[in-house]
Design a protein around this motif. Structure first.
Motif, mmCIF file in Angstrom:
data_model
loop_
_atom_site.group_PDB
_atom_site.id
_atom_site.type_symbol
_atom_site.label_atom_id
_atom_site.label_comp_id
_atom_site.label_asym_id
_atom_site.label_seq_id
_atom_site.Cartn_x
_atom_site.Cartn_y
_atom_site.Cartn_z
ATOM 1 N N PHE A 1 4.673 9.077 -3.313
ATOM 2 C CA PHE A 1 4.425 10.204 -4.213
ATOM 3 C C PHE A 1 5.652 11.070 -4.476
ATOM 4 O O PHE A 1 6.070 11.245 -5.617
ATOM 5 N N VAL B 1 0.844 -1.206 0.000
ATOM 6 C CA VAL B 1 0.000 0.000 0.000
ATOM 7 C C VAL B 1 0.876 1.251 0.000
ATOM 8 O O VAL B 1 0.656 2.187 -0.771
ATOM 9 N N MET B 2 1.905 1.249 0.868
ATOM 10 C CA MET B 2 2.766 2.429 0.954
ATOM 11 C C MET B 2 3.519 2.668 -0.352
ATOM 12 O O MET B 2 3.616 3.805 -0.818
ATOM 13 N N ASN C 1 1.303 4.015 -3.123
ATOM 14 C CA ASN C 1 0.893 5.403 -2.945
ATOM 15 C C ASN C 1 2.062 6.370 -2.827
ATOM 16 O O ASN C 1 1.843 7.568 -2.686
#
Lengths: 331, 274
Positions: B208, B202-203, B206
């Motif tokens: 960025f 998940v990290m 995402n």
């Protein structure tokens, strides 16, 4: 000490040799095997932790130190090898740079606007989730889903929701008789909108952290409070919150660190207008200003100086937090 | 016992929270199924329209979302696998093996968590530029392949979950460290490895700041970088932007739908022990 060990021990193998093996005198294959065994015992822990430290050295420590070096030079993105020594000039320029102070101010206000409500709401939410609930697993997963959404996706949606002319927020406001707000241009309005994105993404996550801590609070505390006639709300105030103090402190620190690094939300909330953080830089954070200096204006040296300034600010905050917390620091 | 039964009020408030959490996601899908002109009208749409297929198609082809998704799967998958593997190795060593310097080394691991990523981004960029890795996926994968959080998470788990007797028994049988790792540690660590894998995935999905710096739109973007391009108006159509956002979010929502409880458990576990 028996005679046998007395004979064995001076044989230069060393005192640590386990008696159980005893095979030092055996055939050469056995000697080699036990030596390999000891070698394995001794060195494999280092081999197991080595990958972390190798990667950290290459992609963490080296860049960290080099940033300090680059901050003392004039370096352009177009020619990273051509470094000119300028001493502390990058830092003195920052000191006189209105945009830097503006970004610092925005970082603080957006940080407060996002962190304080976020943690307060999370605390209340965790309290509710701590009741015996039907469908508790559903509620927990549901409030965590924003965590699965990326900064980019979330911000793009909120840009639409906060749209001035046709956004849903303004539509709802006008439905209850308020005037439409220009969410991307007013200083306070835009900072509030950016904070909303942060609050939306992280409240559920923090609520789960509080919930975990709440479940570790002994039930007797509540029972005796109830016997003393404390209402549920009083129990929350006088039992739950004090018991959670270390966790609340922990989430404050983590959220503060996150807030100083805010980048994606203000970048994308600006629509197509680049890294300025609004037409008047009204929601440009330090992280965004660093990016603008380095990758839009191509001044890597100045970007490095901003990075170090951010680090120093974090250190000051950490020091203040330590003072606040006193010496009871054994966790 | 503590757990009081929830009253009606609690359910109402929780339902409101749930609605608030899910609404922006549902509305992303609604907006993605409409047309740009409909989105520029008041009141905004509240229900699905018929344009989803077209918008997804435009996002997929014009904004390169297909390539971006594939790239992100590669990045997040590799980072998750690497983090889980290396963290288990280091976590096992810190939890169960004695070696000189283990305490200061562990303190060093935890200390690295305090370093903000901005502090290394300039030299890291210079480094990957030097290696001609800009626009290549390894520029995003390698710097995040290990992390202090993972090491700490696995250590905390293995301290309790792996009985020392098991390790010693294997040792007495003459097992080498690698055999112990394979036959004792990995099976014992499997639940924590799964949770760490999902959290890391998940990290990484995402992530960025660094991908936006290291990858440009034209090379091999991740989903987040592609979405940045959408937001900057390379595709001016709002409904297409929402379709892109939907594409970038949907895979993780599916992961959440299937493994939500484990992820919740992992976060709560990490909270108590961390």
């Amino acid at each position: 000490m028996t005679d046998e060990t007395a004979v064995l021990s001076p044989s230069a193998v060393g005192p640590e040799r386990p008696a159980a093996e005893g095979g030092g005198r055996g055939r050469p294959g056995q000697v080699w095997r036990s030596r390999r065994y000891r070698w394995d015992l001794r060195w494999s822990p280092y081999a197991f932790v080595a990958p972390f430290f190798l990667f950290f050295a290459a992609f963490g420590l080296f860049p960290l130190l080099y940033t300090g070096w680059a901050a003392l030079h004039q370096v352009e993105l177009t020619n990273p090898d051509g470094m000119t020594w300028v001493g502390l000039r990058n830092f003195t320029r920052l000191w006189d740079d209105a945009f830097f102070w503006n970004a610092l101010r925005n970082t603080v206000t957006i940080g407060l606007l996002s962190t304080v409500p976020q943690l307060a709401i999370a605390l209340g939410l965790a309290h509710l989730l701590n009741y015996r609930l039907r469908g508790s697993a559903f509620f927990r997963v549901a409030v965590l889903t924003p965590y699965a959404t990326s900064v980019a996706a979330a911000t793009l949606v909120f840009v639409l929701l906060f749209g001035r002319d046709h956004g849903m927020v303004n539509w709802a406001l006008s439905a209850v008789g308020f005037e439409a707000v220009d969410w991307q241009n007013g200083t306070f309005a835009s900072q509030l909108a950016v904070s909303t994105i942060v609050i939306w993404r992280w409240t559920g996550y923090n609520a789960l952290i509080y919930l975990a801590a709440m479940q570790a609070v002994p039930g007797e505390l509540y029972e005796s409070a109830a016997l003393d006639g404390a209402s549920r709300f009083q129990q929350f105030l006088h039992v739950t919150v004090p018991s959670l103090r270390p966790t609340i402190f922990f989430t404050c620190v983590v959220s503060t660190i996150g807030a100083t690094q805010l980048f994606g939300e203000p970048l994308l909330f600006n629509g197509g207008a680049g890294a300025t953080g609004g037409s008047d830089h009204q929601f440009q954070t330090l992280g965004l200003y660093l990016y603008e200096q380095g990758w839009v204006n191509l001044h890597l040296g100045r970007a490095s100086a901003i990075a170090w300034a951010m680090f120093l600010i974090l250190l000051v905050i950490a020091g203040a937090a330590r003072l606040l917390r006193g010496r009871k620091d054994s966790r | 016992m503590r757990s009081l039964r929830a009253g009606r009020f609690t359910y109402v408030v929780l339902a409101l929270f749930t609605a608030g959490s899910l609404f922006p996601l549902v509305w992303t899908a609604i907006a993605a199924s409409r047309s740009n002109t409909r989105l520029a009208q008041t009141p905004p749409p509240f229900w699905f329209g018929g344009n989803l297929g077209r918008n997804l198609h435009v996002a997929w082809t014009d904004a390169n979302m297909g390539t971006a998704l594939l790239n992100t799967v590669i990045v997040a998958g590799t980072v998750a696998a690497g983090t889980v593997f290396f963290s288990t190795l280091a976590g096992f060593a810190f939890a169960k093996l004695r070696f000189r310097g283990s305490r200061p080394l562990l303190a060093l691991v935890i200390g690295t968590m305090l370093i903000p990523p901005q502090l290394s981004v300039v030299p890291l960029y210079m480094l990957i530029a030097e290696l001609s890795w800009t626009d290549r996926l390894q520029a995003v994968i390698l710097p995040t392949l290990v992390g202090a959080f993972g090491v700490f998470f696995m250590r905390q788990y293995l301290v309790h979950a792996l009985p020392m007797e098991l390790v010693e028994a294997a040792r007495t049988d003459g097992a080498s460290s690698l055999r112990v790792l394979w036959h004792v540690v990995f099976p014992a660590a499997r639940p924590a490895m799964a949770v760490l894998g999902m959290l890391t995935f998940v990290m990484a999905w995402n992530d960025f700041f660094w991908p936006v710096v290291a990858l440009t739109q034209n090379g091999s973007p991740t989903v987040q970088v592609a979405l940045t391009g959408l937001g900057r108006g390379y595709v001016p159509d709002q409904s297409v932007i929402m379709a892109g956002a939907l594409l970038g979010t949907l895979p993780l929502l599916l992961v959440f739908l299937v493994f939500g409880r484990q992820i919740v458990g992992g976060i709560m576990q990490g909270a108590v022990k961390g």
